[in-house]
Design a protein around this motif. Sequence first.
Motif, PDB file in Angstrom:
ATOM      1  N   VAL A   1       0.767  -1.235  -0.025  1.00  0.00           N
ATOM      2  CA  VAL A   1      -0.154  -0.084   0.128  1.00  0.00           C
ATOM      3  C   VAL A   1       0.983   1.251  -0.112  1.00  0.00           C
ATOM      4  N   MET A   2       0.660   2.083  -1.002  1.00  0.00           N
ATOM      5  CA  MET A   2       1.423   3.289  -1.019  1.00  0.00           C
ATOM      6  C   MET A   2       0.735   4.631  -0.676  1.00  0.00           C
ATOM      7  N   ASP A   3      -0.554   4.635  -0.705  1.00  0.00           N
ATOM      8  CA  ASP A   3      -1.450   5.626  -0.370  1.00  0.00           C
ATOM      9  C   ASP A   3      -2.623   4.997   0.509  1.00  0.00           C
ATOM     10  N   SER A   4      -2.533   5.241   1.797  1.00  0.00           N
ATOM     11  CA  SER A   4      -3.360   4.513   2.781  1.00  0.00           C
ATOM     12  C   SER A   4      -4.696   5.086   2.632  1.00  0.00           C
ATOM     13  N   ALA A   5      -4.950   6.278   2.418  1.00  0.00           N
ATOM     14  CA  ALA A   5      -6.331   6.844   2.281  1.00  0.00           C
ATOM     15  C   ALA A   5      -6.876   6.204   1.034  1.00  0.00           C
ATOM     16  N   LYS A   6      -6.241   6.063   0.038  1.00  0.00           N
ATOM     17  CA  LYS A   6      -6.894   5.450  -1.324  1.00  0.00           C
ATOM     18  C   LYS A   6      -7.527   4.192  -1.144  1.00  0.00           C
ATOM     19  N   ALA A   7      -6.406   3.325  -0.331  1.00  0.00           N
ATOM     20  CA  ALA A   7      -6.514   2.050  -0.274  1.00  0.00           C
ATOM     21  C   ALA A   7      -8.099   1.680   0.772  1.00  0.00           C
ATOM     22  N   ILE A   8      -8.297   2.622   1.588  1.00  0.00           N
ATOM     23  CA  ILE A   8      -9.325   2.437   2.347  1.00  0.00           C
ATOM     24  C   ILE A   8     -10.595   2.932   1.762  1.00  0.00           C
ATOM     25  N   ILE A   9     -10.809   4.133   0.997  1.00  0.00           N
ATOM     26  CA  ILE A   9     -11.805   4.755   0.502  1.00  0.00           C
ATOM     27  C   ILE A   9     -12.108   4.386  -0.826  1.00  0.00           C
ATOM     28  N   GLN A  10     -11.004   4.140  -1.672  1.00  0.00           N
ATOM     29  CA  GLN A  10     -11.597   3.836  -3.137  1.00  0.00           C
ATOM     30  C   GLN A  10     -11.992   2.420  -3.435  1.00  0.00           C
ATOM     31  N   VAL A  11     -11.707   1.519  -2.341  1.00  0.00           N
ATOM     32  CA  VAL A  11     -12.144  -0.070  -2.541  1.00  0.00           C
ATOM     33  C   VAL A  11     -12.532  -0.333  -1.296  1.00  0.00           C
ATOM     34  N   GLU A  12     -13.440  -1.448  -1.298  1.00  0.00           N
ATOM     35  CA  GLU A  12     -14.008  -1.987  -0.143  1.00  0.00           C
ATOM     36  C   GLU A  12     -12.971  -2.684   0.633  1.00  0.00           C
ATOM     37  N   ASP A  13     -12.430  -3.700  -0.169  1.00  0.00           N
ATOM     38  CA  ASP A  13     -11.169  -4.414   0.453  1.00  0.00           C
ATOM     39  C   ASP A  13      -9.990  -4.650  -0.680  1.00  0.00           C
ATOM     40  N   TYR A  14      -9.144  -3.937  -0.313  1.00  0.00           N
ATOM     41  CA  TYR A  14      -7.945  -4.047  -1.310  1.00  0.00           C
ATOM     42  C   TYR A  14      -7.372  -5.304  -1.723  1.00  0.00           C
ATOM     43  N   TYR A  15      -7.397  -6.151  -0.680  1.00  0.00           N
ATOM     44  CA  TYR A  15      -6.558  -7.241  -0.892  1.00  0.00           C
ATOM     45  C   TYR A  15      -7.320  -8.264  -1.649  1.00  0.00           C
ATOM     46  N   ALA A  16      -8.564  -8.433  -1.261  1.00  0.00           N
ATOM     47  CA  ALA A  16      -9.438  -9.323  -2.312  1.00  0.00           C
ATOM     48  C   ALA A  16      -9.784  -8.740  -3.513  1.00  0.00           C
ATOM     49  N   ALA A  17     -10.020  -7.552  -3.844  1.00  0.00           N
ATOM     50  CA  ALA A  17      -9.859  -6.853  -5.167  1.00  0.00           C
ATOM     51  C   ALA A  17      -8.592  -7.068  -5.767  1.00  0.00           C
ATOM     52  N   THR A  18      -7.305  -7.029  -5.295  1.00  0.00           N
ATOM     53  CA  THR A  18      -6.050  -7.293  -5.839  1.00  0.00           C
ATOM     54  C   THR A  18      -6.017  -8.716  -6.300  1.00  0.00           C
ATOM     55  N   SER A  19      -6.522  -9.590  -5.388  1.00  0.00           N
ATOM     56  CA  SER A  19      -6.526 -11.242  -5.778  1.00  0.00           C
ATOM     57  C   SER A  19      -7.447 -11.457  -7.074  1.00  0.00           C
ATOM     58  N   GLN A  20      -8.771 -10.895  -6.875  1.00  0.00           N
ATOM     59  CA  GLN A  20      -9.508 -11.040  -7.978  1.00  0.00           C
ATOM     60  C   GLN A  20      -8.799 -10.582  -9.308  1.00  0.00           C
ATOM     61  N   LEU A  21      -8.280  -9.420  -9.250  1.00  0.00           N
ATOM     62  CA  LEU A  21      -7.744  -8.889 -10.484  1.00  0.00           C
ATOM     63  C   LEU A  21      -6.820  -9.566 -10.790  1.00  0.00           C
ATOM     64  N   ALA A  22      -5.976 -10.049 -10.012  1.00  0.00           N
ATOM     65  CA  ALA A  22      -4.754 -11.042 -10.688  1.00  0.00           C
ATOM     66  C   ALA A  22      -5.131 -12.094 -11.135  1.00  0.00           C
ATOM     67  N   GLN A  23      -6.185 -12.764 -10.549  1.00  0.00           N
ATOM     68  CA  GLN A  23      -6.571 -14.014 -11.233  1.00  0.00           C
ATOM     69  C   GLN A  23      -7.007 -13.737 -12.787  1.00  0.00           C
ATOM     70  N   THR A  24      -7.843 -12.607 -12.842  1.00  0.00           N
ATOM     71  CA  THR A  24      -8.431 -12.517 -14.362  1.00  0.00           C
ATOM     72  C   THR A  24      -7.420 -11.953 -15.276  1.00  0.00           C
ATOM     73  N   THR A  25      -6.524 -11.075 -14.673  1.00  0.00           N
ATOM     74  CA  THR A  25      -5.315 -10.569 -15.553  1.00  0.00           C
ATOM     75  C   THR A  25      -4.364 -11.996 -16.022  1.00  0.00           C
ATOM     76  N   LEU A  26      -4.177 -12.844 -15.114  1.00  0.00           N
ATOM     77  CA  LEU A  26      -3.273 -14.030 -15.409  1.00  0.00           C
ATOM     78  C   LEU A  26      -3.956 -14.874 -16.609  1.00  0.00           C
ATOM     79  N   ARG A  27      -5.207 -15.071 -16.413  1.00  0.00           N
ATOM     80  CA  ARG A  27      -5.832 -15.956 -17.609  1.00  0.00           C
ATOM     81  C   ARG A  27      -5.889 -15.080 -18.609  1.00  0.00           C
ATOM     82  N   SER A  28      -5.965 -13.716 -18.838  1.00  0.00           N
ATOM     83  CA  SER A  28      -5.917 -12.689 -19.936  1.00  0.00           C
ATOM     84  C   SER A  28      -4.612 -12.658 -20.776  1.00  0.00           C
TER      85      SER A  28
END
Length: 249
Positions: free
Chosen positions: A89-116
């Motif tokens: 996490v580089m910007d704590s405010a964005k990580a909390i405000i811009q996305v509900e759960d940044y850990y789960a969001a990053t995990s899902q994005l990594a899975q779809t990007t890997l397949r793509s």
Amino acid sequence: MIAYLVPVALVVGLLIMSIRILPEYERGVIFFLGRFQAVKGPGLIIVIPGIQQMVRVDLRIITLDVPSQDVISQDNVTVRVNAVLYFRVMDSAKAIIQVEDYYAATSQLAQTTLRSVLGKHDLDEMLSERDKLNADIQEILDAQTDAWGIKVTNVEIKHVDLNESMIRAIARQAEAERERRAKVIHAEGELQAAEKLSEAAEIIARHPAALQLRYLQTMNDMSNKTGSSSIFFPLPMELTEIFKALSSK
């Protein structure tokens, strides 16, 4: 005395509840009546209960294990691929405000990007060009998670699992490639040997005495062999020419 002690105890208790201690690797995102106020820490900070809320954010590098994904390569081969992702996490405010759960969001994005990304490459590229694929996946993830205050530092593809039939096919292909290389090397050796023999024949043709020296050397080699009973008599080339002339007559 009791009337004085009760307010003092309440104030002391409220003060104790307001104290937060954050280590060096954590930051606290402070909300005042639901609105973002500031990012505080590390060290000792005061949070007023009921009015302010604090969300802790870990700034250390997080290791995320991307589950195995079924990927169909560009040459229609189905493989299972898993990877590991490193981000922070580089910007704590964005990580909390811009996305509900940044850990789960990053995990899902990594899975779809890997397949793509892997679906755009052949199986041979998946097996031999992992560094390039890792860099491509990291670049895409880093660009998409920048709005969340996330920095993807590294992506590593761990395993590319194939079914048994594909493993046998690759083994047969590798064996055929080795046989092809062996035949090419053998043919190149024969070509070089023929070229050297041709050069030697030209030299002997220009210098007939060299052939006699070769005869003598061959006789010497044969006589030095242990238990050899062969007797070798060199026949001059001039005699063969005479025999040819007589036979023609």
